[in-house]
Design a protein around this motif. Sequence first.
Motif, PDB file in Angstrom:
ATOM      1  N   GLN A 116       0.803  -1.226   0.000  1.00 50.52           N
ATOM      2  CA  GLN A 116       0.000   0.000   0.000  1.00 50.52           C
ATOM      3  C   GLN A 116       0.836   1.275   0.000  1.00 50.52           C
ATOM      4  OE1 GLN A 116      -3.311   0.104  -0.196  1.00 50.52           O
ATOM      5  NE2 GLN A 116      -3.669  -2.097  -0.075  1.00 50.52           N
ATOM      6  N   THR A 117       1.925   1.335   0.751  1.00 49.43           N
ATOM      7  CA  THR A 117       2.669   2.585   0.901  1.00 49.43           C
ATOM      8  C   THR A 117       3.628   2.787  -0.265  1.00 49.43           C
ATOM      9  OG1 THR A 117       4.541   1.655   2.125  1.00 49.43           O
ATOM     10  CG2 THR A 117       2.577   2.260   3.402  1.00 49.43           C
ATOM     11  N   ASP A 118       3.978   4.043  -0.533  1.00 48.20           N
ATOM     12  CA  ASP A 118       4.866   4.344  -1.650  1.00 48.20           C
ATOM     13  C   ASP A 118       6.233   3.700  -1.476  1.00 48.20           C
ATOM     14  OD1 ASP A 118       2.867   5.750  -2.832  1.00 48.20           O
ATOM     15  OD2 ASP A 118       3.771   7.743  -2.577  1.00 48.20           O
ATOM     16  N   ALA A 119       6.785   3.758  -0.259  1.00 47.22           N
ATOM     17  CA  ALA A 119       8.101   3.162  -0.022  1.00 47.22           C
ATOM     18  C   ALA A 119       8.079   1.665  -0.289  1.00 47.22           C
ATOM     19  CB  ALA A 119       8.555   3.441   1.404  1.00 47.22           C
ATOM     20  N   ASP A 120       7.022   0.996   0.160  1.00 44.60           N
ATOM     21  CA  ASP A 120       6.908  -0.439  -0.076  1.00 44.60           C
ATOM     22  C   ASP A 120       6.670  -0.745  -1.552  1.00 44.60           C
ATOM     23  OD1 ASP A 120       7.327  -1.072   2.569  1.00 44.60           O
ATOM     24  OD2 ASP A 120       5.190  -1.168   3.072  1.00 44.60           O
ATOM     25  N   LYS A 121       5.954   0.133  -2.234  1.00 43.87           N
ATOM     26  CA  LYS A 121       5.719  -0.077  -3.665  1.00 43.87           C
ATOM     27  C   LYS A 121       7.023   0.007  -4.454  1.00 43.87           C
ATOM     28  CE  LYS A 121       0.906   1.461  -3.766  1.00 43.87           C
ATOM     29  NZ  LYS A 121      -0.091   2.424  -4.291  1.00 43.87           N
ATOM     30  N   ILE A 122       7.890   0.923  -4.082  1.00 46.88           N
ATOM     31  CA  ILE A 122       9.189   1.032  -4.752  1.00 46.88           C
ATOM     32  C   ILE A 122       9.996  -0.252  -4.543  1.00 46.88           C
ATOM     33  CG2 ILE A 122      11.386   2.266  -4.741  1.00 46.88           C
ATOM     34  CD1 ILE A 122       9.765   4.810  -4.059  1.00 46.88           C
ATOM     35  N   ALA A 123       9.977  -0.763  -3.310  1.00 50.08           N
ATOM     36  CA  ALA A 123      10.676  -2.022  -3.028  1.00 50.08           C
ATOM     37  C   ALA A 123      10.030  -3.178  -3.790  1.00 50.08           C
ATOM     38  CB  ALA A 123      10.657  -2.300  -1.528  1.00 50.08           C
ATOM     39  N   PHE A 124       8.711  -3.164  -3.911  1.00 50.86           N
ATOM     40  CA  PHE A 124       7.988  -4.203  -4.643  1.00 50.86           C
ATOM     41  C   PHE A 124       8.384  -4.216  -6.122  1.00 50.86           C
ATOM     42  CE2 PHE A 124       3.964  -4.767  -7.189  1.00 50.86           C
ATOM     43  CZ  PHE A 124       3.974  -6.149  -7.186  1.00 50.86           C
ATOM     44  N   LEU A 125       8.525  -3.049  -6.720  1.00 50.61           N
ATOM     45  CA  LEU A 125       8.926  -2.983  -8.125  1.00 50.61           C
ATOM     46  C   LEU A 125      10.329  -3.556  -8.321  1.00 50.61           C
ATOM     47  CD1 LEU A 125       7.481   0.506  -9.118  1.00 50.61           C
ATOM     48  CD2 LEU A 125       6.605  -1.762  -9.741  1.00 50.61           C
ATOM     49  N   CYS A 142       0.571 -12.239 -12.560  1.00 50.77           N
ATOM     50  CA  CYS A 142      -0.825 -11.864 -12.308  1.00 50.77           C
ATOM     51  C   CYS A 142      -1.027 -11.513 -10.845  1.00 50.77           C
ATOM     52  CB  CYS A 142      -1.771 -12.994 -12.716  1.00 50.77           C
ATOM     53  SG  CYS A 142      -1.621 -14.508 -11.718  1.00 50.77           S
ATOM     54  N   GLY A 143      -2.150 -10.863 -10.567  1.00 54.25           N
ATOM     55  CA  GLY A 143      -2.507 -10.556  -9.192  1.00 54.25           C
ATOM     56  C   GLY A 143      -3.014  -9.141  -9.022  1.00 54.25           C
ATOM     57  N   ASP A 144      -3.053  -8.726  -7.758  1.00 54.42           N
ATOM     58  CA  ASP A 144      -3.455  -7.371  -7.380  1.00 54.42           C
ATOM     59  C   ASP A 144      -2.174  -6.565  -7.163  1.00 54.42           C
ATOM     60  OD1 ASP A 144      -4.336  -5.043  -6.233  1.00 54.42           O
ATOM     61  OD2 ASP A 144      -5.125  -5.969  -4.412  1.00 54.42           O
ATOM     62  N   PHE A 145      -1.875  -5.677  -8.103  1.00 57.30           N
ATOM     63  CA  PHE A 145      -0.614  -4.943  -8.067  1.00 57.30           C
ATOM     64  C   PHE A 145      -0.683  -3.705  -7.167  1.00 57.30           C
ATOM     65  CE2 PHE A 145      -0.265  -7.582 -11.706  1.00 57.30           C
ATOM     66  CZ  PHE A 145       1.085  -7.831 -11.867  1.00 57.30           C
ATOM     67  N   ASN A 146      -1.890  -3.227  -6.853  1.00 56.95           N
ATOM     68  CA  ASN A 146      -2.037  -1.975  -6.114  1.00 56.95           C
ATOM     69  C   ASN A 146      -1.270  -0.839  -6.774  1.00 56.95           C
ATOM     70  OD1 ASN A 146      -3.846  -1.994  -3.846  1.00 56.95           O
ATOM     71  ND2 ASN A 146      -2.544  -3.554  -2.926  1.00 56.95           N
ATOM     72  N   LEU A 147      -1.140  -0.917  -8.090  1.00 56.38           N
ATOM     73  CA  LEU A 147      -0.465   0.094  -8.892  1.00 56.38           C
ATOM     74  C   LEU A 147      -1.183   0.222 -10.224  1.00 56.38           C
ATOM     75  CD1 LEU A 147       3.265  -0.981  -8.374  1.00 56.38           C
ATOM     76  CD2 LEU A 147       2.371   1.288  -7.810  1.00 56.38           C
ATOM     77  N   ILE A 148      -1.066   1.391 -10.850  1.00 56.64           N
ATOM     78  CA  ILE A 148      -1.556   1.579 -12.206  1.00 56.64           C
ATOM     79  C   ILE A 148      -0.419   2.167 -13.039  1.00 56.64           C
ATOM     80  CG2 ILE A 148      -3.944   1.873 -11.480  1.00 56.64           C
ATOM     81  CD1 ILE A 148      -3.615   4.887 -11.877  1.00 56.64           C
ATOM     82  N   ARG A 162       4.206  10.000 -10.339  1.00 50.73           N
ATOM     83  CA  ARG A 162       5.563   9.484 -10.159  1.00 50.73           C
ATOM     84  C   ARG A 162       5.535   7.966 -10.052  1.00 50.73           C
ATOM     85  NH1 ARG A 162       9.319  12.456  -5.893  1.00 50.73           N
ATOM     86  NH2 ARG A 162       8.912  14.058  -7.470  1.00 50.73           N
ATOM     87  N   MET A 163       4.559   7.435  -9.302  1.00 55.86           N
ATOM     88  CA  MET A 163       4.482   5.981  -9.163  1.00 55.86           C
ATOM     89  C   MET A 163       4.009   5.339 -10.457  1.00 55.86           C
ATOM     90  SD  MET A 163       5.461   3.978  -6.790  1.00 55.86           S
ATOM     91  CE  MET A 163       5.441   5.149  -5.422  1.00 55.86           C
ATOM     92  N   ILE A 164       3.123   6.018 -11.177  1.00 56.40           N
ATOM     93  CA  ILE A 164       2.705   5.528 -12.486  1.00 56.40           C
ATOM     94  C   ILE A 164       3.920   5.375 -13.392  1.00 56.40           C
ATOM     95  CG2 ILE A 164       1.485   6.193 -14.607  1.00 56.40           C
ATOM     96  CD1 ILE A 164      -0.721   7.357 -12.863  1.00 56.40           C
ATOM     97  N   GLY A 165       4.790   6.378 -13.386  1.00 53.05           N
ATOM     98  CA  GLY A 165       5.989   6.326 -14.206  1.00 53.05           C
ATOM     99  C   GLY A 165       6.926   5.201 -13.797  1.00 53.05           C
TER     100      GLY A 165
END
Length: 277
Positions: A116-125, A142-148, A162-165
């Motif tokens: 959910q959080t931006d910091a965790d999303k960066i680590a997830f990518l 596949c799955g729920d990416f919680n990102l677009i 920024r997260m979209i990019g």
Amino acid sequence: MDHGLKIANWNVHGINARARRTAIRSLIDTTDASVVCLQETKMELVYSSVVLEMLGSEFDDYVYLPAIGTRGGILLAWKSTVVSISDPEFTAHTLSAKVCTPGGTPWWITVVYGPQTDADKIAFLQELREVRAACPGPWLLCGDFNLIYRDGDKNNSNLNRRMIGRFRRVLNDLALKEIYLNGRRYTWSNGQSPPTLVHLDRFFCTTDWEESHAECHLRCLASVVSDHSPLLLDCSPVPASHRRFRFEEFWLRLDGFHDTVTAAWNSPHQLELEDGG
């Protein structure tokens, strides 16, 4: 080609209640799926009795990524009479395994539940890059990416560009193509009025996976027990009219791309007209 293989994917918002497991069983029974990918299980331990109750006796094998307390969790279950799944790999937000069907070419599947959080999303990518390095060859994600990765993936202008990019760059760097979702534009709703609608649940694949499953078909299913829509991917051939052409940005970086386009553009074409019309 994996004839008859169907993959159901769903953020079920918890399998720790019997009523919810019953609802999941009811939906899965209608899909004829051989592989089921569930996100947000909310269970640290997933017992075989739970899988049996929720999916039925044909789903006789499974692996899972434990939830942390009641947060997160991924389950990958399958019918061993139809498909063989082995060599599971785990990261903080992904579960990967090798898929084999009789007569088919082995490939990797990765099921994700994005944070959910931006910091965790960066680590997830970054996790996705590492997963790809560990899973060479044809790959389905596949799955729920919680990102677009596009403005149109959300029905309002409250966007984290920024997260979209960042997400788009990872997709391009990994040369991933999204499998077209038929019948629905968004897969999640916050249930409010007016609702916020977002396309969070997706299937991506590599070019070599697509070449072996060129006519696969992805669609949404109806759900009343989760705020996410279940998705069903049919890997069997379907009529060509279902295929959609989509230009992929990473093609621009492939060797010989510009030469191929130039040659095709400059090649002679003859248009045959019937009856001189």
